[in-house]
Write an enzyme that holds these catalytic residues in place. Structure first.
Site, PDB file in Angstrom:
ATOM      1  N   MET A 150       0.646  -2.589  12.174  1.00 58.49           N
ATOM      2  CA  MET A 150       0.012  -3.622  12.985  1.00 58.49           C
ATOM      3  C   MET A 150       0.012  -3.307  14.483  1.00 58.49           C
ATOM      4  O   MET A 150      -0.020  -4.210  15.310  1.00 58.49           O
ATOM      5  CB  MET A 150       0.681  -4.976  12.717  1.00 58.49           C
ATOM      6  CG  MET A 150       0.517  -5.448  11.292  1.00 58.49           C
ATOM      7  SD  MET A 150      -1.224  -5.551  10.783  1.00 58.49           S
ATOM      8  CE  MET A 150      -1.041  -6.100   9.085  1.00 58.49           C
TER       9      MET A 150
ATOM     10  N   ASN B 228       0.838  -1.215   0.000  1.00 55.46           N
ATOM     11  CA  ASN B 228       0.000   0.000   0.000  1.00 55.46           C
ATOM     12  C   ASN B 228       0.869   1.261   0.000  1.00 55.46           C
ATOM     13  O   ASN B 228       0.538   2.248  -0.649  1.00 55.46           O
ATOM     14  CB  ASN B 228      -0.961  -0.004   1.192  1.00 55.46           C
ATOM     15  CG  ASN B 228      -2.179  -0.869   0.933  1.00 55.46           C
ATOM     16  OD1 ASN B 228      -3.019  -0.533   0.097  1.00 55.46           O
ATOM     17  ND2 ASN B 228      -2.270  -2.009   1.613  1.00 55.46           N
TER      18      ASN B 228
ATOM     19  N   HIS C 261      -8.085  -0.985   5.910  1.00 56.05           N
ATOM     20  CA  HIS C 261      -8.412  -2.258   6.554  1.00 56.05           C
ATOM     21  C   HIS C 261      -8.957  -3.221   5.489  1.00 56.05           C
ATOM     22  O   HIS C 261      -9.781  -2.827   4.664  1.00 56.05           O
ATOM     23  CB  HIS C 261      -9.463  -2.040   7.655  1.00 56.05           C
ATOM     24  CG  HIS C 261      -9.767  -3.295   8.405  1.00 56.05           C
ATOM     25  ND1 HIS C 261      -8.925  -3.806   9.381  1.00 56.05           N
ATOM     26  CD2 HIS C 261     -10.783  -4.186   8.284  1.00 56.05           C
ATOM     27  CE1 HIS C 261      -9.432  -4.941   9.840  1.00 56.05           C
ATOM     28  NE2 HIS C 261     -10.559  -5.188   9.194  1.00 56.05           N
TER      29      HIS C 261
ATOM     30  N   ASN D 161      -6.598   5.011   7.861  1.00 58.63           N
ATOM     31  CA  ASN D 161      -6.151   3.612   7.955  1.00 58.63           C
ATOM     32  C   ASN D 161      -6.820   2.812   6.855  1.00 58.63           C
ATOM     33  O   ASN D 161      -7.971   3.072   6.506  1.00 58.63           O
ATOM     34  CB  ASN D 161      -6.566   3.044   9.317  1.00 58.63           C
ATOM     35  CG  ASN D 161      -6.219   1.566   9.465  1.00 58.63           C
ATOM     36  OD1 ASN D 161      -5.074   1.160   9.226  1.00 58.63           O
ATOM     37  ND2 ASN D 161      -7.193   0.746   9.832  1.00 58.63           N
TER      38      ASN D 161
HETATM   39  C1  GAR Z   1      -3.077  -4.889   4.077  1.00 59.03           C
HETATM   40  O1  GAR Z   1      -3.961  -5.888   3.638  1.00 59.03           O
HETATM   41  C2  GAR Z   1      -3.769  -3.984   5.086  1.00 59.03           C
HETATM   42  O2  GAR Z   1      -5.106  -3.735   4.796  1.00 59.03           O
HETATM   43  C3  GAR Z   1      -3.652  -4.829   6.322  1.00 59.03           C
HETATM   44  O3  GAR Z   1      -2.342  -5.348   6.280  1.00 59.03           O
HETATM   45  C4  GAR Z   1      -1.961  -5.486   4.908  1.00 59.03           C
HETATM   46  C5  GAR Z   1      -0.650  -4.773   4.703  1.00 59.03           C
HETATM   47  O4  GAR Z   1      -0.150  -4.977   3.406  1.00 59.03           O
HETATM   48  N1  GAR Z   1      -3.902  -4.037   7.498  1.00 59.03           N
HETATM   49  C6  GAR Z   1      -4.559  -4.502   8.553  1.00 59.03           C
HETATM   50  O5  GAR Z   1      -4.964  -5.637   8.649  1.00 59.03           O
HETATM   51  C7  GAR Z   1      -4.765  -3.480   9.671  1.00 59.03           C
HETATM   52  N2  GAR Z   1      -5.875  -3.858  10.492  1.00 59.03           N
HETATM   53  P1  GAR Z   1       1.011  -4.066   2.827  1.00 59.03           P
HETATM   54  O6  GAR Z   1       2.095  -3.989   3.911  1.00 59.03           O
HETATM   55  O7  GAR Z   1       1.495  -4.823   1.615  1.00 59.03           O
HETATM   56  O8  GAR Z   1       0.445  -2.725   2.491  1.00 59.03           O
END
Ligand code: GAR
Length: 200
Positions: free
Chosen positions: A95, A18, A114, A112
């Site tokens: 996290m 992201n 999610h 954020n």
């Molecule tokens: C993503 O799917 C994000 O939505 C999730 O962690 C992943 C990170 O991916 N976030 C959560 O679960 C927060 N509650 P990335 O590091 O490749 O962006």
């Protein structure tokens, strides 16, 4: 605000896909009037830090291991954010729950992403693969991604954007996560662009 360009600090803990979408969005002009000023990770050695370094963006690591006392950890994060002249914060796969002191300091300027359709499969304990496992266990026919403002709760702030994806009968956590992630990359860019306009 610090001027014409909105300084975004992106908080990460993992792969940083992201974060990459946001950096690409700034580079392509999909996000205008902003720059990624800082990438702050809760863990060392994660790909997100490598992505930031490759793009020449300042990085910081503020881990619970190095700063076990929450008050000190919060103060260090706040210092880093201030040093980067942060106008807006994006939690992109961060996290840890953001301490209330940081929420108060940047209220209305923290978003954020999610990986579910909030209010489903969110809140304390719902992060990463656990979210997709919960969707599959519930037998849901659709899932998706949500970008929302951050308040003192966990995944409770006002929703900015939400987009659905289908859940197929033969989906695994991995196939569903990958479909949702693709959608995340689209809506995070749109949501950041919307919020930059509000911050400006
Ligand atoms: C993503 O799917 C994000 O939505 C999730 O962690 C992943 C990170 O991916 N976030 C959560 O679960 C927060 N509650 P990335 O590091 O490749 O962006």
């Amino acid at each position: 605000m610090s001027g014409a360009i909105v300084n975004i600090s992106v908080l990460v803990s993992g792969g940083g896909s992201n974060l990459q979408a946001i950096m690409d969005g700034v580079a392509s002009g999909a996000i205008q009037g902003a720059r990624v000023a800082l990438v702050l990770s809760s863990k060392p050695g994660v790909c997100a830090l490598e992505r930031a370094e490759n793009a020449g963006i300042d990085t910081a690591i503020v881990s619970a291991k190095d700063y076990p006392a929450e008050a000190e950890r919060t103060a260090v994060i706040l210092n880093r954010l201030a040093a980067a002249n942060t106008d807006m914060i994006v939690l992109a796969g961060y996290m840890s729950v953001l301490p209330a002191e940081i929420v108060r300091a940047y209220r209305g300027r923290i978003i954020n992403i999610h990986p579910s359709l909030i209010p489903k499969h969110c809140g304390k304990g719902y992060y990463g693969e656990r979210v997709h496992r919960s969707v599959l266990d519930a037998g849901d026919k659709e899932s998706g991604a949500t970008v929302h403002f951050v308040d003192e709760g966990v995944d409770t702030g006002e929703i900015i954007l939400q987009r659905k994806v289908p859940v197929f009968p033969d989906d695994t956590v991995e196939t569903l996560a990958s479909r949702v992630l693709k959608t995340e990359h689209e809506i995070i860019v749109l949501a950041v662009a919307i919020c930059v306009n509000k911050c400006d």
